[in-house]
Design a protein around this motif. Structure first.
Motif, short mmCIF file in Angstrom:
data_model
loop_
_atom_site.label_atom_id
_atom_site.label_comp_id
_atom_site.label_asym_id
_atom_site.label_seq_id
_atom_site.Cartn_x
_atom_site.Cartn_y
_atom_site.Cartn_z
N ALA A 1 0.83 -1.21 0.00
CA ALA A 1 0.00 0.00 0.00
C ALA A 1 0.86 1.26 0.00
O ALA A 1 0.45 2.30 -0.52
CB ALA A 1 -0.93 0.00 1.21
N ASN A 2 2.07 1.18 0.55
CA ASN A 2 2.94 2.36 0.65
C ASN A 2 4.11 2.34 -0.33
O ASN A 2 4.88 3.30 -0.38
CB ASN A 2 3.49 2.47 2.07
CG ASN A 2 2.41 2.78 3.07
OD1 ASN A 2 1.53 3.59 2.80
ND2 ASN A 2 2.46 2.12 4.21
N ALA A 3 4.24 1.28 -1.09
CA ALA A 3 5.41 1.12 -1.97
C ALA A 3 5.54 2.24 -2.99
O ALA A 3 6.63 2.77 -3.22
CB ALA A 3 5.38 -0.23 -2.66
#
Length: 89
Positions: free
Chosen positions: A40-42
């Motif tokens: 989700a944060n990549a």
């Protein structure tokens, strides 16, 4: 974590793209608290690394100095000697 960020300016040979990218990655890891971001944060993480690397390149291109460039091997030897004195390695 930030101990791995090395000075990149005023060395002969100049810092490589990989060195700039590695320093940027360490900086973003420190700020975010993520060693490896979740899926989700990549995207945000990778974008931040790219942007920090771009700013670092611009910064180093705009800096000026009258000091002679440092030798990478000599500076690495000094760091190893300091570490040996400090930690008894």
């Amino acid at each position: 974590m930030c101990r791995n960020i090395r000075t990149l300016f005023n060395f002969e040979p100049p810092a490589t793209e990989l060195e700039i990218r590695d320093a940027s990655l360490q900086f973003v890891r420190k700020l975010s608290g993520f060693n490896v971001p979740s899926q989700a944060n990549a995207a945000a993480f990778d974008q931040a690394v790219d942007e920090v690397a771009a700013v670092a390149r611009r910064l180093m291109a705009s800096l000026v100095t009258h000091a002679p460039p440092k030798n990478r091997e000599a500076e690495a030897a000094k760091a190893r000697a300091l570490s040996a004195r400090r930690f008894g390695n």
